[in-house]
Design an enzyme around this catalytic site. Structure first.
Site, short mmCIF file in Angstrom:
data_model
loop_
_atom_site.label_atom_id
_atom_site.label_comp_id
_atom_site.label_asym_id
_atom_site.label_seq_id
_atom_site.Cartn_x
_atom_site.Cartn_y
_atom_site.Cartn_z
N SER A 146 14.40 25.77 4.60
CA SER A 146 13.85 25.74 5.96
C SER A 146 14.58 26.81 6.76
CB SER A 146 14.12 24.36 6.57
OG SER A 146 14.01 24.39 7.99
N TYR A 159 19.55 17.19 8.39
CA TYR A 159 18.56 18.16 7.89
C TYR A 159 19.20 19.55 7.78
CZ TYR A 159 13.93 20.29 7.28
OH TYR A 159 12.84 20.96 6.78
P1 NAD Z 1 5.25 16.27 3.61
O1 NAD Z 1 5.91 15.15 4.30
O2 NAD Z 1 3.94 16.74 4.09
O3 NAD Z 1 5.14 15.99 2.05
C1 NAD Z 1 6.25 15.55 1.41
C2 NAD Z 1 5.93 15.25 -0.04
O4 NAD Z 1 7.11 14.72 -0.58
C3 NAD Z 1 4.84 14.20 -0.22
O5 NAD Z 1 4.16 14.46 -1.44
C4 NAD Z 1 5.65 12.92 -0.34
O6 NAD Z 1 4.99 11.88 -1.06
C5 NAD Z 1 6.85 13.43 -1.11
N1 NAD Z 1 8.02 12.62 -0.93
C6 NAD Z 1 8.51 12.09 0.21
N2 NAD Z 1 9.60 11.35 -0.06
C7 NAD Z 1 9.81 11.45 -1.39
C8 NAD Z 1 10.77 10.90 -2.29
N3 NAD Z 1 11.74 10.09 -1.85
N4 NAD Z 1 10.68 11.19 -3.59
C9 NAD Z 1 9.68 11.97 -4.07
N5 NAD Z 1 8.74 12.51 -3.27
C10 NAD Z 1 8.81 12.24 -1.95
O7 NAD Z 1 6.35 17.44 3.62
P2 NAD Z 1 6.17 18.97 4.01
O8 NAD Z 1 6.12 19.07 5.48
O9 NAD Z 1 5.12 19.58 3.17
O10 NAD Z 1 7.59 19.54 3.58
C11 NAD Z 1 7.88 19.94 2.26
C12 NAD Z 1 9.23 20.62 2.24
O11 NAD Z 1 9.20 21.75 3.10
C13 NAD Z 1 10.38 19.75 2.71
O12 NAD Z 1 11.52 20.00 1.96
C14 NAD Z 1 10.59 20.21 4.15
O13 NAD Z 1 11.91 20.00 4.59
C15 NAD Z 1 10.26 21.67 4.03
N6 NAD Z 1 9.85 22.28 5.29
C16 NAD Z 1 8.76 21.80 5.96
C17 NAD Z 1 8.39 22.41 7.15
C18 NAD Z 1 7.19 21.93 7.94
O14 NAD Z 1 7.00 22.41 9.07
N7 NAD Z 1 6.36 21.04 7.40
C19 NAD Z 1 9.13 23.47 7.65
C20 NAD Z 1 10.23 23.93 6.94
C21 NAD Z 1 10.57 23.32 5.75
#
Ligand code: NAD
Length: 264
Positions: A146, A159
């Site tokens: 991130s 985080y």
């Molecule tokens: P999301 O919440 O949309 O999806 C998360 C996925 O992880 C889902 O498939 C969920 O079922 C799975 N998950 C959640 N808890 C879990 C667990 N304990 N074990 C296994 N699977 C699990 O997430 P996202 O927004 O797509 O984010 C994905 C990654 O990208 C994360 O690491 C997040 O920190 C990072 N990120 C997201 C953003 C954003 O704006 N969405 C920005 C920067 C970084």
């Protein structure tokens, strides 16, 4: 990048039943990779998702229901993938969570949970995947960090700490594998248009009596000079690029996809 250079590779994408992980899984399948999905969801919906990706791209797709907050599940995920597909070439550590609030009010149990999912799980999958990658002298590890892996932020201490840790792990693994055909890199997105972003935009739109599009734009512009939210597919495209031959010598990098968030 040739259309088929990833054909026949086997990829594990954690947290891939939704959001960025799902976009990455689809993109890798689109390049001909067999994919092990992981993440939560209704069994029927997950089965339909596997069938949909498999049919769209003519690749094998399976799902492992590991809860990556749990050490035993995280340690078992790679062996389960090897059991299903016989090899593992690409690991994308994507599953993540966050807790919002000041550090002095952060529940210790929740701190452990954020660390376990965002950092420890990546340690376990990398540890499990490397021996096979070393045997074949080829592998790709892509850690979805991130902008908070490269900069601080208020009210999200676990985080920020876990994502900085993930960037550190990326560098350490890249150095340990520097002379091999295995690379390890991190991708550092800004605000991405996933479910939580859309939920926040909906809430803001209702509160301010504005359109959802305008609300989304306002949220994005708050963080990103581009004024635009990042699409999951744009993060996925970079993750796929890091798996190609063109990226052979990109090693230990932490690459922002952040609308110039970190350029200020
Ligand atoms: P999301 O919440 O949309 O999806 C998360 C996925 O992880 C889902 O498939 C969920 O079922 C799975 N998950 C959640 N808890 C879990 C667990 N304990 N074990 C296994 N699977 C699990 O997430 P996202 O927004 O797509 O984010 C994905 C990654 O990208 C994360 O690491 C997040 O920190 C990072 N990120 C997201 C953003 C954003 O704006 N969405 C920005 C920067 C970084």
């Amino acid at each position: 990048m040739t259309a088929s250079e990833l054909q026949g590779r086997v990829a594990l994408v954690t947290g891939s039943t939704d959001g960025i992980g799902l976009a990455i899984a689809r993109a890798l399948a689109g390049r001909g990779c067999a994919v092990m999905l992981n993440g939560f969801g209704e069994a029927d919906a997950i089965a339909a998702l596997c069938a949909d990706i498999a049919a769209a791209h003519g690749v094998k797709v399976a799902h492992a229901a590991a809860d990556l907050r749990l050490e035993a599940d995280a340690a078992e995920l790679v062996p389960r993938t090897l059991g299903r597909f016989g090899r593992l070439d690409i690991v994308v550590n994507n599953a993540g969570t966050q807790h919002k609030g000041p550090v002095e009010q952060h529940p210790p149990a929740r701190w452990r949970e954020v660390m376990a999912l965002n950092l420890d799980a990546a340690f376990h999958t990398i540890r499990g995947a490397l021996p096979g990658m070393r045997e074949r002298d080829w592998g790709r590890i892509v850690n979805i960090a991130s902008v908070y892996g490269l900069a601080g932020g208020v009210d999200r201490s676990s985080y920020v700490a876990s994502k900085h840790g993930l960037v550190g792990l990326t560098k350490a693994v890249a150095l340990e594998t520097a002379s091999t055909g295995i690379t390890c890199n991190a991708v550092c997105p800004g605000d991405v248009a996933t479910r939580i972003f859309h939920r926040n935009a909906k809430l803001l739109a209702e509160r301010e009596q504005i359109s959802r599009a305008e609300a989304g734009q306002r949220i994005a512009a708050g963080n990103m000079p581009s004024g635009r939210v990042v699409a999951p597919e744009q993060v996925a495209a970079l993750a796929v690029f890091l798996c190609t031959t063109a990226a052979d010598e990109i090693r230990g990098a932490a690459l922002p996809v952040d609308g110039a968030w970190l350029a200020r």
